[in-house]
Design a protein around this motif. Structure first.
Motif, PDB file in Angstrom:
ATOM      1  N   ILE A  66       0.452  -1.540   0.124  1.00  0.00           N
ATOM      2  CA  ILE A  66       0.023  -0.147   0.015  1.00  0.00           C
ATOM      3  C   ILE A  66       1.050   1.345   0.438  1.00  0.00           C
ATOM      4  O   ILE A  66       1.773   1.620   0.660  1.00  0.00           O
ATOM      5  CB  ILE A  66      -1.035   0.607   1.564  1.00  0.00           C
ATOM      6  N   THR A  67       0.668   2.167  -0.646  1.00  0.00           N
ATOM      7  CA  THR A  67       1.576   3.165  -1.251  1.00  0.00           C
ATOM      8  C   THR A  67       1.080   4.167  -0.345  1.00  0.00           C
ATOM      9  O   THR A  67       0.008   4.659   0.401  1.00  0.00           O
ATOM     10  CB  THR A  67       0.553   4.481  -2.531  1.00  0.00           C
ATOM     11  N   ARG A  68       2.174   4.762   0.588  1.00  0.00           N
ATOM     12  CA  ARG A  68       2.508   5.677   2.018  1.00  0.00           C
ATOM     13  C   ARG A  68       2.772   6.924   1.968  1.00  0.00           C
ATOM     14  O   ARG A  68       3.059   8.451   2.754  1.00  0.00           O
ATOM     15  CB  ARG A  68       3.262   4.966   2.918  1.00  0.00           C
ATOM     16  N   MET A  69       3.451   6.972   0.234  1.00  0.00           N
ATOM     17  CA  MET A  69       4.139   8.454   0.209  1.00  0.00           C
ATOM     18  C   MET A  69       3.816   8.412  -1.262  1.00  0.00           C
ATOM     19  O   MET A  69       4.483   7.411  -2.385  1.00  0.00           O
ATOM     20  CB  MET A  69       5.687   8.044   0.353  1.00  0.00           C
ATOM     21  N   ARG A  70       3.986   9.935  -2.353  1.00  0.00           N
ATOM     22  CA  ARG A  70       3.628   9.351  -3.034  1.00  0.00           C
ATOM     23  C   ARG A  70       4.384  10.891  -4.396  1.00  0.00           C
ATOM     24  O   ARG A  70       3.784  12.390  -3.264  1.00  0.00           O
ATOM     25  CB  ARG A  70       1.717   9.871  -4.142  1.00  0.00           C
ATOM     26  N   TYR A  71       4.715  10.900  -4.711  1.00  0.00           N
ATOM     27  CA  TYR A  71       5.441  12.081  -5.287  1.00  0.00           C
ATOM     28  C   TYR A  71       4.468  13.109  -5.961  1.00  0.00           C
ATOM     29  O   TYR A  71       3.455  12.272  -7.052  1.00  0.00           O
ATOM     30  CB  TYR A  71       6.697  11.761  -5.891  1.00  0.00           C
ATOM     31  N   VAL A  72       3.868  14.008  -6.088  1.00  0.00           N
ATOM     32  CA  VAL A  72       3.319  15.320  -6.497  1.00  0.00           C
ATOM     33  C   VAL A  72       4.073  15.969  -7.271  1.00  0.00           C
ATOM     34  O   VAL A  72       3.676  15.824  -9.289  1.00  0.00           O
ATOM     35  CB  VAL A  72       2.576  15.793  -5.387  1.00  0.00           C
ATOM     36  N   ASP A  73       4.892  17.188  -7.108  1.00  0.00           N
ATOM     37  CA  ASP A  73       5.269  17.913  -7.708  1.00  0.00           C
ATOM     38  C   ASP A  73       6.807  19.014  -7.134  1.00  0.00           C
ATOM     39  O   ASP A  73       7.076  18.364  -6.770  1.00  0.00           O
ATOM     40  CB  ASP A  73       4.336  19.229  -8.112  1.00  0.00           C
ATOM     41  N   TYR A  74       6.559  20.294  -8.319  1.00  0.00           N
ATOM     42  CA  TYR A  74       8.344  20.458  -7.358  1.00  0.00           C
ATOM     43  C   TYR A  74       7.661  22.120  -7.687  1.00  0.00           C
ATOM     44  O   TYR A  74       7.114  22.663  -8.212  1.00  0.00           O
ATOM     45  CB  TYR A  74       9.602  19.892  -8.183  1.00  0.00           C
ATOM     46  N   PHE A  75       9.046  22.670  -6.935  1.00  0.00           N
ATOM     47  CA  PHE A  75       8.561  24.190  -6.761  1.00  0.00           C
ATOM     48  C   PHE A  75      10.460  24.723  -7.328  1.00  0.00           C
ATOM     49  O   PHE A  75      11.532  24.401  -6.467  1.00  0.00           O
ATOM     50  CB  PHE A  75       8.627  24.273  -6.013  1.00  0.00           C
ATOM     51  N   ARG A 377       2.866  13.432  -0.990  1.00  0.00           N
ATOM     52  CA  ARG A 377       2.042  13.507  -0.626  1.00  0.00           C
ATOM     53  C   ARG A 377       1.740  12.133   0.658  1.00  0.00           C
ATOM     54  O   ARG A 377       1.784  11.222  -0.020  1.00  0.00           O
ATOM     55  CB  ARG A 377       0.099  12.888  -1.409  1.00  0.00           C
ATOM     56  N   TYR A 378       1.197  12.393   1.538  1.00  0.00           N
ATOM     57  CA  TYR A 378       1.778  11.523   2.374  1.00  0.00           C
ATOM     58  C   TYR A 378       0.389  10.218   2.672  1.00  0.00           C
ATOM     59  O   TYR A 378      -0.874  11.247   2.726  1.00  0.00           O
ATOM     60  CB  TYR A 378       1.859  11.590   3.727  1.00  0.00           C
ATOM     61  N   THR A 379      -0.098   9.286   3.241  1.00  0.00           N
ATOM     62  CA  THR A 379      -0.787   8.713   2.788  1.00  0.00           C
ATOM     63  C   THR A 379      -1.377   8.478   4.557  1.00  0.00           C
ATOM     64  O   THR A 379      -0.917   7.511   5.612  1.00  0.00           O
ATOM     65  CB  THR A 379      -1.167   6.986   2.382  1.00  0.00           C
ATOM     66  N   THR A 380      -2.370   7.929   4.973  1.00  0.00           N
ATOM     67  CA  THR A 380      -2.990   8.650   6.556  1.00  0.00           C
ATOM     68  C   THR A 380      -2.664   7.745   6.763  1.00  0.00           C
ATOM     69  O   THR A 380      -2.821   6.077   6.180  1.00  0.00           O
ATOM     70  CB  THR A 380      -3.738   9.785   7.246  1.00  0.00           C
ATOM     71  N   VAL A 381      -2.858   7.049   8.203  1.00  0.00           N
ATOM     72  CA  VAL A 381      -3.080   5.140   8.795  1.00  0.00           C
ATOM     73  C   VAL A 381      -4.582   4.887   8.232  1.00  0.00           C
ATOM     74  O   VAL A 381      -4.639   4.145   8.224  1.00  0.00           O
ATOM     75  CB  VAL A 381      -2.845   5.756  10.548  1.00  0.00           C
ATOM     76  N   ALA A 384      -4.799   4.351   4.556  1.00  0.00           N
ATOM     77  CA  ALA A 384      -3.899   2.786   4.610  1.00  0.00           C
ATOM     78  C   ALA A 384      -5.135   1.969   4.935  1.00  0.00           C
ATOM     79  O   ALA A 384      -5.302   0.918   3.942  1.00  0.00           O
ATOM     80  CB  ALA A 384      -2.487   2.935   5.422  1.00  0.00           C
ATOM     81  N   THR A 385      -5.390   2.143   6.430  1.00  0.00           N
ATOM     82  CA  THR A 385      -6.541   0.759   6.204  1.00  0.00           C
ATOM     83  C   THR A 385      -7.401   0.657   5.556  1.00  0.00           C
ATOM     84  O   THR A 385      -7.805  -0.308   5.408  1.00  0.00           O
ATOM     85  CB  THR A 385      -7.061   1.296   8.417  1.00  0.00           C
ATOM     86  N   LYS A 386      -8.310   2.080   5.491  1.00  0.00           N
ATOM     87  CA  LYS A 386      -9.347   1.833   4.073  1.00  0.00           C
ATOM     88  C   LYS A 386      -8.863   1.303   2.778  1.00  0.00           C
ATOM     89  O   LYS A 386      -9.747  -0.150   2.865  1.00  0.00           O
ATOM     90  CB  LYS A 386     -10.274   3.392   4.197  1.00  0.00           C
ATOM     91  N   GLU A 387      -7.525   1.156   2.773  1.00  0.00           N
ATOM     92  CA  GLU A 387      -7.230   0.676   1.240  1.00  0.00           C
ATOM     93  C   GLU A 387      -6.952  -0.907   1.400  1.00  0.00           C
ATOM     94  O   GLU A 387      -7.183  -1.791   0.517  1.00  0.00           O
ATOM     95  CB  GLU A 387      -5.937   0.931   0.722  1.00  0.00           C
ATOM     96  N   TRP A 388      -6.432  -1.164   3.064  1.00  0.00           N
ATOM     97  CA  TRP A 388      -5.974  -2.380   2.681  1.00  0.00           C
ATOM     98  C   TRP A 388      -7.804  -3.453   3.264  1.00  0.00           C
ATOM     99  O   TRP A 388      -7.382  -4.649   3.059  1.00  0.00           O
ATOM    100  CB  TRP A 388      -6.088  -2.565   4.445  1.00  0.00           C
ATOM    101  N   GLU A 389      -8.984  -2.762   3.748  1.00  0.00           N
ATOM    102  CA  GLU A 389     -10.332  -3.904   4.222  1.00  0.00           C
ATOM    103  C   GLU A 389     -10.565  -3.622   2.303  1.00  0.00           C
ATOM    104  O   GLU A 389     -11.263  -4.329   2.110  1.00  0.00           O
ATOM    105  CB  GLU A 389     -11.053  -2.664   4.639  1.00  0.00           C
ATOM    106  N   HIS A 390     -10.203  -2.544   1.825  1.00  0.00           N
ATOM    107  CA  HIS A 390     -10.719  -2.595   0.574  1.00  0.00           C
ATOM    108  C   HIS A 390      -9.928  -3.922   0.037  1.00  0.00           C
ATOM    109  O   HIS A 390     -10.557  -4.322  -0.842  1.00  0.00           O
ATOM    110  CB  HIS A 390     -10.632  -0.843  -1.035  1.00  0.00           C
TER     111      HIS A 390
END
Length: 429
Positions: A66-75, A377-381, A384-390
């Motif tokens: 399950i993804t816990r961290m995702r790259y979004v953009d840079y400045f 973007r950080y995936t909260t607990v 992540a729990t919702k994704e695991w249950e799905h």
């Protein structure tokens, strides 16, 4: 020699010459003497290296986890991939002065681009603030529109010496530490200078705000202490650590060049102890609680930890400057995961310095060599729990059903028929 040829031979030579000339002029005659227009459409513009990346692939940990961290953009105010590939040579005057030509400066450091970003803060509207000590300004980015950028400038909006740390309170007041001028400047929500805090500061570095207890924490790297001020009255309340030992102390509650500070939802204070390669944790009254981390390159180890931030789950992000990785810890110091390595791709770093987390669970990092801010973007607990249950429900739904064996009148029921059959009602005589 031509005069000795017979008339018939001479006529043949002239005929060949005329035919050759006509054949050569035929294309121009057919086109009306004009060059044929090329109707071929121009080739489409080529994508640069960043636009050709599939950014959805930059996730941590690797799938199928399950993804816990995702790259979004840079400045950075200038797209790195569009920088000129060739630069005009410096003039002899530039070389004699030991400097770059104007073209080289423009190619390497754009006029309004980041040069040496460090401290980070995010206001209630989601705007990103970045302290750049070399430019001498605070850059303000609209994270939804990269063309919308503002600045708090040295010499215009304030006087900066060497700005390093940033902190934002719940009223969008911005606190800016100045290591050279030994002070912290306070700006209101309209970016107007409101106050100047001094008082026993020598080299203020990282800063943080405890919005509940109204404490302003200022890390003084030169003195090996953390100064605690009233965030509204600006008076000094207490000091954490022992000053005057020239970065030699290693005991609990002591520092050797502390770098940055963060506060969690319970008022606990986390400080990166640079030379001791650890993080120390204190309560809201300044009492020592625990420490975690040690020197090394393994999981949970440090080599010059600098930036630090606490997310909505109470987990602690620590930026490692030498190993160029961002590590995540549980509140008790247990190592959870890391992101990054040396490099210039998304999720890689070069002299990683600062880290900040906003209320939208976006994680921002600064790196000084590439002069950019990366946004994740950080995936909260809970997420992540919702994704695991799905995933669990989908797996159970798609799993092959176990065969059911039943016997009726000596025959076996076909495998896969899991619907029980009702028995025929008894007939009364």
């Amino acid at each position: 020699m031509y005069s000795y040829l017979s008339n018939s031979v001479r006529r043949q030579i002239r005929l060949v010459a005329v035919c050759t000339l006509l054949l050569a002029m035929a294309p121009f005659a057919l086109a009306g003497g004009k060059k044929k227009k090329d109707d071929t459409p121009p080739p489409p513009p080529q994508k640069n290296w960043y636009e050709s990346l599939d950014l959805s692939k930059f996730v941590w940990p690797d799938p199928p986890a399950i993804t816990r961290m995702r790259y979004v953009d840079y400045f950075c105010c200038q797209k790195e991939e569009t920088a000129p590939t060739t630069k005009k040579k410096s003039s002899w005057m530039d070389r004699m002065a030991g400097g770059e030509s104007q073209e080289e400066k423009a190619a390497t450091h754009p006029r309004f681009g980041l040069w040496s970003p460090y401290g980070l803060a995010v206001d209630s509207k989601g705007y990103l603030y970045v302290a750049d000590s070399r430019v001498g300004a605070v850059f303000i980015f609209n994270t939804e529109n990269k063309d919308d950028m503002q600045m708090i400038k040295n010499g215009k909006d304030a006087t900066f010496g060497l700005i390093v740390g940033l902190a934002m309170d719940d009223n969008d007041r911005l606190f800016v530490s100045d290591a050279k001028l030994s002070r912290v400047l306070v700006f209101d929500a309209n970016h107007k200078l409101e106050a100047t805090i001094r008082g026993q500061m020598v080299e203020p570095n990282g800063v943080a705000i405890d919005t509940e207890n109204r404490f302003l924490y200022v890390v003084d790297t030169a003195q090996d202490v953390v100064l605690v001020y009233d965030a509204d009255k600006y008076n000094l309340i207490r000091t954490i650590g022992v000053a005057g030992k020239k970065h030699t102390l290693t005991g609990p509650g002591e520092f050797a060049k502390p770098a940055n500070v963060a506060v969690d939802g319970d008022g606990n204070v986390y400080v990166t102890d640079l030379l001791n390669n650890r993080v120390e944790v204190f309560d809201a009254e300044g009492g020592f609680i625990r420490e975690f981390g040690k020197q090394g390159d393994g999981p949970g180890h440090f080599a010059r930890p600098k930036g630090i931030a606490v997310n909505s789950d109470g987990f602690v992000w620590v930026a490692d400057a030498m190993q160029d990785r961002l590590q995540l810890f549980a509140p008790d110091g247990r190592f959870l995961m890391w992101v990054g390595t040396h490099g210039g791709m998304p999720g890689q770093f070069n002299v990683l310095a600062g880290v900040a987390v906003d209320k939208r669970n976006r994680v921002f990092t600064t790196e000084q060599y590439h002069a950019r801010v990366q946004m994740f973007r950080y995936t909260t607990v809970a997420e992540a729990t919702k994704e695991w249950e799905h995933r669990k429900a989908e797996a159970e739904k798609n799993a092959p059903k176990a065969p059911v064996q039943e016997k009726a009148q000596g025959e076996q029921k076909p495998a896969g028929d899991s619907v029980p059959q009702k028995a025929a009602p008894e007939q009364k005589n």
